[in-house]
Design an enzyme around this catalytic site. Structure first.
Site, short mmCIF file in Angstrom:
data_model
loop_
_atom_site.label_atom_id
_atom_site.label_comp_id
_atom_site.label_asym_id
_atom_site.label_seq_id
_atom_site.Cartn_x
_atom_site.Cartn_y
_atom_site.Cartn_z
N GLU A 32 -8.03 0.54 4.75
CA GLU A 32 -8.92 -0.46 4.15
C GLU A 32 -10.17 -0.85 5.18
O GLU A 32 -10.36 -2.04 5.55
CB GLU A 32 -8.11 -1.85 3.91
CG GLU A 32 -7.37 -1.75 2.75
CD GLU A 32 -6.95 -3.06 2.13
OE1 GLU A 32 -7.06 -3.97 2.73
OE2 GLU A 32 -6.34 -2.80 0.98
N GLU A 73 -0.75 1.01 -1.27
CA GLU A 73 -0.08 -0.35 -1.62
C GLU A 73 -0.25 -0.88 -2.77
O GLU A 73 -1.39 -0.81 -3.60
CB GLU A 73 -0.96 -1.06 -0.57
CG GLU A 73 -0.59 -0.93 0.97
CD GLU A 73 -1.49 -2.04 1.89
OE1 GLU A 73 -1.77 -3.08 1.51
OE2 GLU A 73 -1.84 -1.36 2.92
C1 NOJ Z 1 -3.94 -4.70 2.45
C2 NOJ Z 1 -3.69 -4.44 3.81
O1 NOJ Z 1 -3.65 -3.28 4.25
C3 NOJ Z 1 -2.37 -5.07 4.60
O2 NOJ Z 1 -2.33 -5.19 5.72
C4 NOJ Z 1 -2.05 -6.68 3.83
O3 NOJ Z 1 -1.19 -7.03 4.33
C5 NOJ Z 1 -2.13 -6.29 2.32
N1 NOJ Z 1 -3.37 -5.86 2.03
C6 NOJ Z 1 -1.84 -7.67 1.80
O4 NOJ Z 1 -2.97 -8.76 2.00
#
Ligand code: NOJ
Length: 464
Positions: free
Chosen positions: A183, A370
């Protein structure tokens, strides 16, 4: 037979990151990361750019002081966590390596204790039949490199390549799924342009520079990996919301296109095709005017195609035309959300984003790296471990995955975020995403009902 079925060889499991799960932030030679540095610097506040009221209005909780010293205690209890994964029946786990643990000075000597630790974690996963998917970078830049400008320093690609080399050499014989950056939309766009994420910079020109060096670092690591012929795959993980126009007007349509191109497209387009999104350069003069010199020559020189795209999908985002903003567009309240709700689930958007990326990039190999259901940690409501919202969330998103596969999209895996309740970015323990409930004082762990449900899916590959 009627029903939703995942392919036999589909990768399905959970994810977490080093910073959010390990704890042990100062043990065995690890140095301070940018997250820990700023967490401490702004402890008790919402960071440098927000008042407490503004932070509260955004649903944020103040930075914690020592929470990152705990995570979910994965560093000390990785064996138990991995045993739980084995019992769950998942065949993969996505994790990250902590750069400040492996090379405490950012560049230079390698910390053998860190290599030993990650060897044990990786070996334990393999012993349990769980394929490790390893991110080189997930939030935790060594603070000593941030002191030198971090991503905006022209040496960043070189620093990163040297770190990547250490990791590929140490673990590449067993790790066959790698990702360079998690990200960048958050660490670079929010970190350098919007100013809501460490290092909290709000400077558009510095953002464009940091994004550029981030991309060059990605290409260098991909090229290096391929040159080492280790027989695995390498990609990058992007934050890809479902971006939709707020209304049917041509202006809002255009605004939504611009937001896709400037938000995730700012990375996915160069990563896939070696060019920045031309529409943004044409229509947003502030972008064109502040681009790093010779940017296209740099892309031509370093571009190296990755093997897959990781998609982190959480939310839908409705976008309206806004002539006064840098991007000529602004997000407005999403569909199906309650006022102020963060992470409002929108399962249909998962179909949209995979379709968008697949159609645009020749049905590239894709992973949902994710996808997760956040519930606020108010009075520890989740302590009962009865989480029907998360079960519904899993069911609806995984059915979307089945539909996408049926429609011919090259979707090869799904990672639920996250494995266990951990330190949520800047929200500390204010949000729980886990399928395992964790007491952050004692380390006690209990499976939530969602984990039993997920386990059925992992074992049967049916989502009914
Ligand atoms: C994306 C991120 O990669 C992760 O680290 C985070 O906890 C989640 N989003 C939820 O916000």
């Amino acid at each position: 037979m009627y029903g939703f079925r995942l392919p036999k060889d589909f990768l399905i499991g959970t994810a977490n990151s080093a910073f959010q799960s390990e704890g042990a932030w100062d043990r065995d030679g690890k140095s301070l990361s940018i997250m820990e540095y700023y967490g401490r610097k702004y402890a008790g506040t919402y960071g440098p750019h927000f008042t407490m009221e503004e932070g509260a209005a955004m649903g944020k909780v103040p930075f914690g002081q020592d929470e990152n010293a705990r995570g979910c205690f994965f560093y000390d209890h990785y064996e138990e966590y991995i045993e739980d994964m084995r019992k769950t029946g998942q065949n993969t786990y996505r994790m990250s390596l902590a750069w400040p643990r492996i090379i405490p000075n950012g560049v230079g000597p390698v910390n053998q204790a860190a290599i030993d630790h990650y060897n044990k974690v990786i070996n334990k996963l393999l012993e349990c039949g769980i394929t490790p998917f390893v991110d080189l970078y997930h939030w935790d830049l060594p603070q000593c490199l941030q002191d030198k400008g971090g991503f905006a320093n022209p040496s960043f690609p070189e620093w990163f390549e040297a770190y990547a080399k250490v990791c590929f050499e140490a673990f590449g014989d067993r790790v066959k799924m790698w990702s360079t950056f998690n990200e960048s939309q958050i660490s670079i766009y929010n970190g350098y342009s919007v100013g809501t994420f460490p290092p909290f910079i709000k400077n558009h020109a510095v953002f464009l520079q940091a994004a550029h060096y981030n991309l060059l670092a990605h290409f260098r690591a991909v090229r290096l990996y391929k040159s080492m012929s280790l027989g695995g795959k390498i990609g990058a993980v992007n934050c890809i919301p479902a971006i939709m126009p707020a209304t049917m007007t041509p202006q809002d349509y255009n605004a939504a296109e611009l937001r896709k191109d400037s938000y995730f497209g700012w990375w996915t387009q160069p990563m896939m095709e070696g060019t920045y999104p031309q529409k943004v350069l044409r229509e947003c003069p502030d972008f064109a005017a502040a681009m790093p010199p010779h940017y296209q020559q740099d892309l031509d020189q370093y571009f190296e195609k990755m093997d897959f795209i990781g998609i982190n999908y959480y939310i839908g985002n409705r976008t309206a035309h806004d002539p006064n903003s840098l991007l000529r567009s602004t997000p407005v309240a999403s569909f199906y959300s309650a006022p102020g709700q963060r992470f409002a689930p929108y399962p249909a958007g998962l179909f949209d984003v995979v379709q968008y990326i697949g159609d645009r990039y020749n049905n590239v190999e894709m992973y949902i790296t994710e996808n997760g259901c956040a519930l606020p940690n108010i009075n520890d409501q989740e302590k009962e471990c009865d989480d029907p919202e998360r079960i519904t969330y899993l069911r609806e998103h995984l059915r979307m995955v089945c539909r996408l596969i049926k429609a011919g999209y090259n979707l090869k895996g799904y990672y639920y975020w996250n494995d266990a309740d951990s330190h949520e970015e800047l929200d500390g323990f204010g949000l729980r995403f886990g399928m395992t409930w964790v007491n952050h004082e004692t380390g006690e762990r209990i499976w939530k009902k969602s984990r039993y449900y997920f386990s059925e899916i992992c074992k049967t590959k049916l989502v009914n």
